[in-house]
Enzyme design. Sequence first.
Site, mmCIF file in Angstrom:
data_model
loop_
_atom_site.group_PDB
_atom_site.id
_atom_site.type_symbol
_atom_site.label_atom_id
_atom_site.label_comp_id
_atom_site.label_asym_id
_atom_site.label_seq_id
_atom_site.Cartn_x
_atom_site.Cartn_y
_atom_site.Cartn_z
ATOM 1 N N LYS A 164 0.868 -1.181 0.000
ATOM 2 C CA LYS A 164 0.000 0.000 0.000
ATOM 3 C C LYS A 164 0.903 1.228 0.000
ATOM 4 O O LYS A 164 1.938 1.246 0.677
ATOM 5 C CB LYS A 164 -0.915 -0.009 1.222
ATOM 6 N N LYS A 263 -12.355 -7.082 -9.227
ATOM 7 C CA LYS A 263 -13.049 -7.494 -8.009
ATOM 8 C C LYS A 263 -14.483 -7.750 -8.419
ATOM 9 O O LYS A 263 -15.199 -6.806 -8.776
ATOM 10 C CB LYS A 263 -12.987 -6.389 -6.962
HETATM 11 MG MG MG Z 1 -6.490 -1.831 -5.072
#
Ligand code: MG
Length: 370
Positions: A164, A263
């Site tokens: 991240k 996703k």
């Molecule tokens: Mg992502």
Amino acid sequence: MPTIETIDVYRVRVPLVYPFRTAYGSDDVVEPVLVRMGSGKLYGWGEGQAFQFPTYCPEYGAGVFVTIRNVLAPMLIGRKIDSGDELHRLIACFKGNPFAKGTLDMAWWDLYAKSRNEPLWRTLGGVRDVVETGADFGAMESIDALLSKIGEAMKAGFKRVKLKFCPGWDVDMVHAVRTAFPNTTFHIDCNSGYTLKDIDMFKRLDRYNLAMIEQPMMNDDLVDHATLARQIQTPICLDESVTSVDKARKAIEIKACRWVNIKPIRVGGLTPALKIHDLCAAAGIPCWVGGMLETAVGASHCAAMATLPNMKYPNDVFPSSRFFKVDLGRPELFLSGPSQMTLPKAIGLGNEPDPEMLERLTVEKASLKA
Ligand code: MG
């Protein structure tokens, strides 16, 4: 397929093992919505995990619940639905809301696979029963802590690491990681934390040989991603921006990305996810599957999606025990190694909520009958 006779909707609250920190903020609990779609003796499960507040995307737990209960489920109940396309046609008059639509879509697919008496991943057209998973790390208290976690992941056999990336945890972090691990496959996920003003920083990242930069620009942007893509060598991977088949088509057309993180829930379920997979394959754009901190139920849908042929990078599909002390389904069901999952031979999804746990964690429930 027989008629959809029952739709039960559950909004549940599941505490996380540790707060999940991204460029969007920090979450202590997740609030997925689960749908149980029944037809005769068969039923299917779907899960939409959109977080407790609309930080990742405009949808969120309580909103997804109300949208399904008040708006979408009444359009499907009592209907005979023979395909995912037909399901989406019945709710196409309602704009957006991919998480709410996707929860129903995924429950339908589980039901459909069961009606065909085969594992869901086979129904979807999967070509492998083992899927690779990657290691992901958020911002930590120190770089040393991160380096030691990455070292553990490498020892465990993970083939790639996702970091991240957010202000204060950025280029210096990447520099330290690349210096310590010169040959490891890394990529960064910016969670739409940047703008074109940061273009020089992205140019500086080119020297670190990252596999890709995930969603650097705004959450619904395509154009700025295309602009950035023209000026850097590192491939861009779109995540948040791809909310529909149409957005995927446009992203490909303007060359906004060289990878897509699919996703299923973010794009409206498995039906659109399959179409995006096929569009990308035809355009030579490889994909991989991401997750939304789903419980074991939603993670099982993601694992099924990851068996498709154009999934070319280790996926963000995890045993949910990593995130939750208590889980609705059986988190370790598919785990067949530290960095891989083996899909079940059971018919349908191969995972469903434990009834007692579901009752314990449910904060709101609705039942529709034909
Ligand atoms: Mg992502």
